[in-house]
Enzyme design. Sequence first.
Site, PDB file in Angstrom:
ATOM      1  N   HIS A  30      -8.476   2.322  -0.953  1.00 36.39           N
ATOM      2  CA  HIS A  30      -8.861   2.468  -2.356  1.00 36.39           C
ATOM      3  C   HIS A  30      -8.594   1.162  -3.094  1.00 36.39           C
ATOM      4  O   HIS A  30      -7.814   0.329  -2.650  1.00 36.39           O
ATOM      5  CB  HIS A  30      -8.111   3.622  -3.035  1.00 36.39           C
ATOM      6  CG  HIS A  30      -6.634   3.442  -3.099  1.00 36.39           C
ATOM      7  ND1 HIS A  30      -5.802   3.567  -1.997  1.00 36.39           N
ATOM      8  CD2 HIS A  30      -5.827   3.134  -4.138  1.00 36.39           C
ATOM      9  CE1 HIS A  30      -4.545   3.355  -2.363  1.00 36.39           C
ATOM     10  NE2 HIS A  30      -4.541   3.087  -3.666  1.00 36.39           N
TER      11      HIS A  30
ATOM     12  N   GLN B 271       0.857  -1.183   0.000  1.00 35.61           N
ATOM     13  CA  GLN B 271       0.000   0.000   0.000  1.00 35.61           C
ATOM     14  C   GLN B 271       0.893   1.233   0.000  1.00 35.61           C
ATOM     15  O   GLN B 271       1.864   1.306   0.756  1.00 35.61           O
ATOM     16  CB  GLN B 271      -0.910  -0.001   1.238  1.00 35.61           C
ATOM     17  CG  GLN B 271      -1.919   1.112   1.259  1.00 35.61           C
ATOM     18  CD  GLN B 271      -2.884   1.006   2.442  1.00 35.61           C
ATOM     19  OE1 GLN B 271      -2.714   0.180   3.331  1.00 35.61           O
ATOM     20  NE2 GLN B 271      -3.880   1.876   2.449  1.00 35.61           N
ATOM     21  N   THR B 272       0.594   2.194  -0.864  1.00 29.66           N
ATOM     22  CA  THR B 272       1.410   3.411  -0.947  1.00 29.66           C
ATOM     23  C   THR B 272       0.665   4.659  -0.506  1.00 29.66           C
ATOM     24  O   THR B 272       1.278   5.613  -0.056  1.00 29.66           O
ATOM     25  CB  THR B 272       1.948   3.620  -2.379  1.00 29.66           C
ATOM     26  OG1 THR B 272       0.856   3.670  -3.284  1.00 29.66           O
ATOM     27  CG2 THR B 272       2.903   2.500  -2.772  1.00 29.66           C
ATOM     28  N   VAL B 273      -0.656   4.682  -0.659  1.00 29.97           N
ATOM     29  CA  VAL B 273      -1.477   5.780  -0.153  1.00 29.97           C
ATOM     30  C   VAL B 273      -2.355   5.179   0.930  1.00 29.97           C
ATOM     31  O   VAL B 273      -3.130   4.261   0.666  1.00 29.97           O
ATOM     32  CB  VAL B 273      -2.345   6.412  -1.268  1.00 29.97           C
ATOM     33  CG1 VAL B 273      -3.256   7.483  -0.691  1.00 29.97           C
ATOM     34  CG2 VAL B 273      -1.462   6.989  -2.364  1.00 29.97           C
TER      35      VAL B 273
ATOM     36  N   HIS C 101      -7.915  -0.248  -7.138  1.00 32.54           N
ATOM     37  CA  HIS C 101      -7.618   0.079  -8.530  1.00 32.54           C
ATOM     38  C   HIS C 101      -8.526  -0.742  -9.432  1.00 32.54           C
ATOM     39  O   HIS C 101      -8.667  -1.956  -9.232  1.00 32.54           O
ATOM     40  CB  HIS C 101      -6.161  -0.265  -8.883  1.00 32.54           C
ATOM     41  CG  HIS C 101      -5.158   0.560  -8.172  1.00 32.54           C
ATOM     42  ND1 HIS C 101      -4.496   1.592  -8.788  1.00 32.54           N
ATOM     43  CD2 HIS C 101      -4.696   0.504  -6.897  1.00 32.54           C
ATOM     44  CE1 HIS C 101      -3.664   2.149  -7.928  1.00 32.54           C
ATOM     45  NE2 HIS C 101      -3.765   1.508  -6.769  1.00 32.54           N
TER      46      HIS C 101
END
Length: 148
Positions: free
Chosen positions: A108, A102-104, A110
Amino acid sequence: MPMFVDATPAGQCLFCRLVAGEIPSARVYEDDLTLAFMDIGQVNPGHVLVATKRHATMLLDLTPQEAAAVMQTAQRVAKAIEATFQPPGITLLQANGREGDQTVFHFHIHVLPRHAQDGVTFTWPRKEPGTATLQGYAERLAAAIAPA
């Protein structure tokens, strides 16, 4: 209780600011619980992110209603992608925690149109622990699942 706590206050979260309209986005769809918008880092034309409007770091932080709404929005977006861009495939990708890539740290998913040789790969080492071990895993998980 979440397994991972994001140190970013909700008011400073990039996606929270996007939901609030403080920063621009190419919005695709919105309802009471979700917002779908174009990923600024388009992998393929039509790459959309579906996020919860309420700040939730990861899947484990969602309410059952939010989880259902995100999947319904992802399906609605996938149908629009299929009709508009006609990709031969669509991948849904959702990551949780740093080790989950996970980067943000705002939940969410995609919705990614896919094409042959588009450069996207998903690989991992396949492990085959055996039937008895798998059955043990299944029993442990089944016992941990809360009754509906």
